[in-house]
Motif scaffolding. Structure first.
Motif, PDB file in Angstrom:
ATOM      1  N   MET A 254       0.818  -1.213   0.000  1.00  0.00           N
ATOM      2  CA  MET A 254       0.000   0.000   0.000  1.00  0.00           C
ATOM      3  C   MET A 254       0.851   1.263   0.000  1.00  0.00           C
ATOM      4  O   MET A 254       0.500   2.262  -0.603  1.00  0.00           O
ATOM      5  N   ARG A 255       1.952   1.229   0.756  1.00  0.00           N
ATOM      6  CA  ARG A 255       2.827   2.384   0.945  1.00  0.00           C
ATOM      7  C   ARG A 255       2.031   3.608   1.393  1.00  0.00           C
ATOM      8  O   ARG A 255       2.041   4.667   0.752  1.00  0.00           O
ATOM      9  N   PRO A 256       1.315   3.496   2.516  1.00  0.00           N
ATOM     10  CA  PRO A 256       0.498   4.625   2.974  1.00  0.00           C
ATOM     11  C   PRO A 256       1.346   5.783   3.480  1.00  0.00           C
ATOM     12  O   PRO A 256       2.442   5.591   4.006  1.00  0.00           O
ATOM     13  N   LEU A 257       0.812   6.986   3.302  1.00  0.00           N
ATOM     14  CA  LEU A 257       1.452   8.176   3.832  1.00  0.00           C
ATOM     15  C   LEU A 257       1.021   8.411   5.267  1.00  0.00           C
ATOM     16  O   LEU A 257      -0.083   8.036   5.673  1.00  0.00           O
ATOM     17  N   ALA A 258       1.883   9.049   6.039  1.00  0.00           N
ATOM     18  CA  ALA A 258       1.571   9.458   7.401  1.00  0.00           C
ATOM     19  C   ALA A 258       1.973  10.908   7.567  1.00  0.00           C
ATOM     20  O   ALA A 258       2.923  11.384   6.933  1.00  0.00           O
ATOM     21  N   ARG A 259       1.262  11.610   8.411  1.00  0.00           N
ATOM     22  CA  ARG A 259       1.542  13.027   8.667  1.00  0.00           C
ATOM     23  C   ARG A 259       2.443  13.148   9.875  1.00  0.00           C
ATOM     24  O   ARG A 259       2.229  12.489  10.907  1.00  0.00           O
ATOM     25  N   LEU A 260       3.453  13.987   9.756  1.00  0.00           N
ATOM     26  CA  LEU A 260       4.323  14.320  10.871  1.00  0.00           C
ATOM     27  C   LEU A 260       4.019  15.764  11.276  1.00  0.00           C
ATOM     28  O   LEU A 260       2.914  16.238  11.067  1.00  0.00           O
ATOM     29  N   GLY A 261       4.967  16.439  11.872  1.00  0.00           N
ATOM     30  CA  GLY A 261       4.742  17.836  12.228  1.00  0.00           C
ATOM     31  C   GLY A 261       5.090  18.764  11.085  1.00  0.00           C
ATOM     32  O   GLY A 261       5.714  18.357  10.094  1.00  0.00           O
ATOM     33  N   TYR A 262       4.672  20.040  11.239  1.00  0.00           N
ATOM     34  CA  TYR A 262       5.047  21.077  10.296  1.00  0.00           C
ATOM     35  C   TYR A 262       4.608  20.699   8.875  1.00  0.00           C
ATOM     36  O   TYR A 262       3.438  20.422   8.658  1.00  0.00           O
ATOM     37  N   GLN A 263       5.525  20.665   7.896  1.00  0.00           N
ATOM     38  CA  GLN A 263       5.176  20.281   6.520  1.00  0.00           C
ATOM     39  C   GLN A 263       5.721  18.902   6.180  1.00  0.00           C
ATOM     40  O   GLN A 263       5.894  18.571   5.000  1.00  0.00           O
ATOM     41  N   ASP A 264       5.978  18.088   7.181  1.00  0.00           N
ATOM     42  CA  ASP A 264       6.661  16.811   6.986  1.00  0.00           C
ATOM     43  C   ASP A 264       5.697  15.633   6.903  1.00  0.00           C
ATOM     44  O   ASP A 264       4.675  15.598   7.593  1.00  0.00           O
ATOM     45  N   TYR A 265       6.075  14.657   6.067  1.00  0.00           N
ATOM     46  CA  TYR A 265       5.317  13.428   5.891  1.00  0.00           C
ATOM     47  C   TYR A 265       6.275  12.242   5.955  1.00  0.00           C
ATOM     48  O   TYR A 265       7.494  12.400   5.860  1.00  0.00           O
ATOM     49  N   ALA A 266       5.723  11.050   6.091  1.00  0.00           N
ATOM     50  CA  ALA A 266       6.506   9.820   6.036  1.00  0.00           C
ATOM     51  C   ALA A 266       5.721   8.805   5.212  1.00  0.00           C
ATOM     52  O   ALA A 266       4.509   8.929   5.033  1.00  0.00           O
ATOM     53  N   VAL A 267       6.424   7.794   4.700  1.00  0.00           N
ATOM     54  CA  VAL A 267       5.771   6.728   3.958  1.00  0.00           C
ATOM     55  C   VAL A 267       6.243   5.396   4.537  1.00  0.00           C
ATOM     56  O   VAL A 267       7.406   5.254   4.919  1.00  0.00           O
ATOM     57  N   ILE A 268       5.333   4.434   4.625  1.00  0.00           N
ATOM     58  CA  ILE A 268       5.688   3.121   5.161  1.00  0.00           C
ATOM     59  C   ILE A 268       6.223   2.247   4.034  1.00  0.00           C
ATOM     60  O   ILE A 268       5.499   1.904   3.101  1.00  0.00           O
ATOM     61  N   ASN A 269       7.502   1.915   4.120  1.00  0.00           N
ATOM     62  CA  ASN A 269       8.141   1.017   3.163  1.00  0.00           C
ATOM     63  C   ASN A 269       8.628  -0.272   3.814  1.00  0.00           C
ATOM     64  O   ASN A 269       8.960  -1.230   3.122  1.00  0.00           O
ATOM     65  N   GLU A 270       8.696  -0.279   5.140  1.00  0.00           N
ATOM     66  CA  GLU A 270       9.270  -1.416   5.855  1.00  0.00           C
ATOM     67  C   GLU A 270       8.489  -1.636   7.140  1.00  0.00           C
ATOM     68  O   GLU A 270       8.082  -0.680   7.806  1.00  0.00           O
ATOM     69  N   VAL A 271       8.245  -2.886   7.489  1.00  0.00           N
ATOM     70  CA  VAL A 271       7.542  -3.216   8.721  1.00  0.00           C
ATOM     71  C   VAL A 271       8.299  -4.320   9.460  1.00  0.00           C
ATOM     72  O   VAL A 271       9.128  -5.014   8.876  1.00  0.00           O
ATOM     73  N   PHE A 272       8.023  -4.452  10.743  1.00  0.00           N
ATOM     74  CA  PHE A 272       8.568  -5.564  11.525  1.00  0.00           C
ATOM     75  C   PHE A 272       7.501  -6.005  12.508  1.00  0.00           C
ATOM     76  O   PHE A 272       6.515  -5.291  12.746  1.00  0.00           O
ATOM     77  N   GLN A 273       7.673  -7.189  13.079  1.00  0.00           N
ATOM     78  CA  GLN A 273       6.669  -7.746  13.991  1.00  0.00           C
ATOM     79  C   GLN A 273       7.203  -7.839  15.411  1.00  0.00           C
ATOM     80  O   GLN A 273       8.377  -8.119  15.630  1.00  0.00           O
ATOM     81  N   LEU A 274       6.310  -7.597  16.343  1.00  0.00           N
ATOM     82  CA  LEU A 274       6.545  -7.864  17.756  1.00  0.00           C
ATOM     83  C   LEU A 274       5.346  -8.674  18.252  1.00  0.00           C
ATOM     84  O   LEU A 274       4.222  -8.203  18.158  1.00  0.00           O
ATOM     85  N   VAL A 275       5.585  -9.851  18.739  1.00  0.00           N
ATOM     86  CA  VAL A 275       4.497 -10.698  19.234  1.00  0.00           C
ATOM     87  C   VAL A 275       4.184 -10.300  20.670  1.00  0.00           C
ATOM     88  O   VAL A 275       5.076 -10.229  21.527  1.00  0.00           O
ATOM     89  N   ARG A 276       2.922 -10.017  20.915  1.00  0.00           N
ATOM     90  CA  ARG A 276       2.499  -9.558  22.237  1.00  0.00           C
ATOM     91  C   ARG A 276       2.709 -10.671  23.267  1.00  0.00           C
ATOM     92  O   ARG A 276       2.258 -11.810  23.055  1.00  0.00           O
ATOM     93  N   PRO A 277       3.364 -10.371  24.402  1.00  0.00           N
ATOM     94  CA  PRO A 277       3.604 -11.419  25.392  1.00  0.00           C
ATOM     95  C   PRO A 277       2.312 -11.823  26.104  1.00  0.00           C
ATOM     96  O   PRO A 277       1.378 -11.035  26.249  1.00  0.00           O
ATOM     97  N   LYS A 278       2.268 -13.083  26.551  1.00  0.00           N
ATOM     98  CA  LYS A 278       1.112 -13.586  27.273  1.00  0.00           C
ATOM     99  C   LYS A 278       1.337 -13.486  28.778  1.00  0.00           C
ATOM    100  O   LYS A 278       2.479 -13.458  29.245  1.00  0.00           O
ATOM    101  N   ALA A 279       0.262 -13.441  29.506  1.00  0.00           N
ATOM    102  CA  ALA A 279       0.351 -13.358  30.963  1.00  0.00           C
ATOM    103  C   ALA A 279       1.043 -14.592  31.539  1.00  0.00           C
ATOM    104  O   ALA A 279       0.845 -15.716  31.060  1.00  0.00           O
ATOM    105  N   GLY A 280       1.842 -14.376  32.580  1.00  0.00           N
ATOM    106  CA  GLY A 280       2.503 -15.491  33.249  1.00  0.00           C
ATOM    107  C   GLY A 280       3.716 -15.977  32.526  1.00  0.00           C
ATOM    108  O   GLY A 280       4.352 -16.930  32.928  1.00  0.00           O
TER     109      GLY A 280
END
Length: 207
Positions: free
Chosen positions: A181-207
């Motif tokens: 998709m390469r979605p755009l994101a808004r930052l501050g001022y006149q700045d933007y970012a685009v998602i080109n790379e992702v990573f995963q974090l697996v949510r820990p379970k209780a106990g």
């Protein structure tokens, strides 16, 4: 550094850093239509999802600096109770920016930005052709936020998503693929970012 809102200049900060600290923010490219049938399209970065059952998204509309005092998109939503969220991709960054230009209320902003429309299935406002995701929405609730020093207030709109369109080319093994998709994101001022790379974090379970 510490300062109370509205006092950033006293700290030597030339611009209010609030939005520059809340990042990245997804962009709600909102298409709407007036009761008279005029289509409107504009990007808003005070936006996010708040519930998935039922799916609810929220958009914040700041006061309009023009004489009317209310943004065209907000007026249409309050008037008709419908709107469409269109996901902004890298490929449509220029058109998205062009659609932020103020134009008269009776002018079709799809045409002003050089964009084609796609019909929606459950609501009246059209979708943006080429956007990888569309949420067809109906107004759930609007909320006037506290007034600023000038007596103007922003408005938060909560919309229930009643229909979802996803470009199948943006799926990998049945999962939405942000790198396609390469979605755009808004930052501050006149700045933007685009998602080109992702990573995963697996949510820990209780106990």
């Amino acid at each position: 550094m510490f300062f109370e809102p509205g006092h950033h200049l006293e700290q030597g900060l030339p611009h209010n850093p609030f939005k520059g600290c809340v990042l990245p923010r997804p962009i709600a490219w909102i298409s709407s239509q007036s009761a008279a049938g005029v289509c409107n399209l504009a990007p808003f970065s005070y936006f996010n999802a708040f519930s998935d059952e039922p799916p609810i998204i929220g958009v914040g509309f700041s006061p309009d600096g023009r004489e009317e005092g209310i943004k065209d998109s907000l007026r249409n939503i309050l008037e008709t109770g419908e709107f469409v969220f269109n996901l902004v991709s890298w490929e449509q960054r220029t058109a998205m920016n062009e659609s932020s230009k103020p134009v008269p209320f009776d002018q079709d902003e799809f045409e002003a930005a050089g964009l084609e429309k796609l019909p929606s299935k459950l609501v009246t406002p059209p979708r943006v052709k080429g956007a990888p995701v569309h949420f067809e929405c109906r107004l759930f609730k609007s909320l006037d936020l506290p007034a600023n020093a000038a007596g103007q207030h922003s408005t938060m709109v909560l919309g229930e998503v009643v229909g979802i369109h996803i470009d199948e080319s943006c799926l990998t093994d049945g999962l939405v693929d942000a790198t396609k998709m390469r979605p755009l994101a808004r930052l501050g001022y006149q700045d933007y970012a685009v998602i080109n790379e992702v990573f995963q974090l697996v949510r820990p379970k209780a106990g």
